[in-house]
Scaffold this motif. Structure first.
Motif, PDB file in Angstrom:
ATOM      1  N   UNK A  64       0.857  -1.168   0.000  1.00  0.00           N
ATOM      2  CA  UNK A  64       0.000   0.000   0.000  1.00  0.00           C
ATOM      3  C   UNK A  64       0.898   1.224   0.000  1.00  0.00           C
ATOM      4  N   UNK A  65       0.517   2.250  -0.743  1.00  0.00           N
ATOM      5  CA  UNK A  65       1.335   3.452  -0.856  1.00  0.00           C
ATOM      6  C   UNK A  65       0.579   4.645  -0.282  1.00  0.00           C
ATOM      7  N   UNK A  66       1.280   5.434   0.507  1.00  0.00           N
ATOM      8  CA  UNK A  66       0.747   6.666   1.075  1.00  0.00           C
ATOM      9  C   UNK A  66       1.373   7.835   0.333  1.00  0.00           C
ATOM     10  N   UNK A  67       0.564   8.505  -0.498  1.00  0.00           N
ATOM     11  CA  UNK A  67       1.027   9.667  -1.248  1.00  0.00           C
ATOM     12  C   UNK A  67       0.236  10.872  -0.775  1.00  0.00           C
ATOM     13  N   UNK A  84       5.799  -4.132  -8.195  1.00  0.00           N
ATOM     14  CA  UNK A  84       4.524  -3.513  -7.876  1.00  0.00           C
ATOM     15  C   UNK A  84       4.399  -2.235  -8.690  1.00  0.00           C
ATOM     16  N   UNK A  85       3.160  -1.874  -9.020  1.00  0.00           N
ATOM     17  CA  UNK A  85       2.910  -0.691  -9.829  1.00  0.00           C
ATOM     18  C   UNK A  85       1.963   0.238  -9.091  1.00  0.00           C
ATOM     19  N   UNK A  86       2.247   1.527  -9.204  1.00  0.00           N
ATOM     20  CA  UNK A  86       1.452   2.543  -8.540  1.00  0.00           C
ATOM     21  C   UNK A  86       1.122   3.633  -9.547  1.00  0.00           C
ATOM     22  N   UNK A  87      -0.140   3.959  -9.662  1.00  0.00           N
ATOM     23  CA  UNK A  87      -0.573   5.041 -10.539  1.00  0.00           C
ATOM     24  C   UNK A  87      -0.934   6.258  -9.716  1.00  0.00           C
ATOM     25  N   UNK A  88      -0.391   7.410 -10.114  1.00  0.00           N
ATOM     26  CA  UNK A  88      -0.652   8.668  -9.425  1.00  0.00           C
ATOM     27  C   UNK A  88      -1.243   9.627 -10.447  1.00  0.00           C
ATOM     28  N   UNK A  89      -2.343  10.285 -10.092  1.00  0.00           N
ATOM     29  CA  UNK A  89      -2.921  11.261 -11.013  1.00  0.00           C
ATOM     30  C   UNK A  89      -3.355  12.494 -10.241  1.00  0.00           C
TER      31      UNK A  89
END
Length: 171
Positions: A64-67, A84-89
Motif C-alpha cells: 500500500x502506498x501513502x502519497x 509492484x505498480x502505482x498510478x498517481x494522477x
C-alpha cells in the motif's frame, strides 16, 4: 498414542509454516514515467514501478502506498514477483508537484497497524515498511507555436517570393 502425537506435531509444523516470514531488509528500486507535455492533456499522471528485494527472499503479498496522506493499494505484477505498480494522477498539472515526491510503503502488517490508528499523531507513529521517492519533471507547455507550423509558414513565404519574382520575369 503415536498417531495422536504425530498429528499434533504435523499440525504445529503446518501452523508455523502457514504463518510464514516477513520480508527482511527490503531494498527498493524505482522507475517512474510521468506526463511531460501539458498541451496534450489537462491532467498530470505518473506511473511508478517499484521493485522490492528482500534479504530472505520472502516478498510482501501486497503493498500500500501513502502519497500526500492518501493510501492506495499497489498493483502486483503477475509475471514478476516483487514488482509492484502505482498510478498517481492529479486533476491539474500544479497538483502533481514538480520534483521529488515521497511515497511511504506499507505491507499487510504495517497497513493493519495504520488502519487501527484513530488520530493523525498515532498514524505518524506507525513505521512504514519502506519509503521511496520518485521524480516528476513537471509538465512543459512548450513553445506557443510548434516548429512544424513555423516551417510551413517559412516555406509559404519562400514560395510566394519565388512566384512573385517569376511573374515579374515572365511579364
Amino acid at each position: 498414542m503415536l498417531c495422536l502425537s504425530s498429528i499434533i506435531f504435523t499440525f504445529l509444523a503446518l501452523l508455523a509454516f502457514a504463518k510464514g516470514e516477513n520480508c527482511e531488509s527490503p531494498q527498493f528500486k524505482i522507475t517512474s514515467y510521468s506526463t511531460k507535455d501539458a498541451r496534450l492533456t489537462a491532467e498530470s499522471a505518473a506511473q511508478v514501478e517499484i521493485t522490492v528485494k528482500c534479504k530472505n527472499g520472502k516478498q510482501p503479498s501486497t503493498l500500500y502506498a501513502d502519497i500526500n496522506g492518501q493510501v492506495v493499494p499497489c498493483a502486483q505484477s503477475a509475471g514478476s514477483p516483487g514488482k509492484y505498480y502505482l498510478g498517481v494522477s492529479a486533476a491539474t498539472h500544479k497538483q502533481l508537484a514538480k520534483g521529488r515526491t515521497s511515497v511511504k510503503l506499507y505491507d499487510d502488517d504495517t497497513y493493519s497497524a495504520l488502519r487501527k490508528t484513530r488520530t493523525d499523531d498515532a498514524a505518524k507513529a506507525v513505521k512504514p515498511f519502506g519509503e521511496v521517492d520518485f521524480y516528476h519533471p513537471g509538465a512543459s507547455f512548450g513553445p506557443w507555436l510548434p516548429s512544424e507550423f513555423i516551417a510551413v509558414i517559412g516555406f509559404g513565404l519562400v514560395w510566394w517570393a519565388a512566384y512573385r519574382e517569376r511573374s515579374k520575369i515572365l511579364a
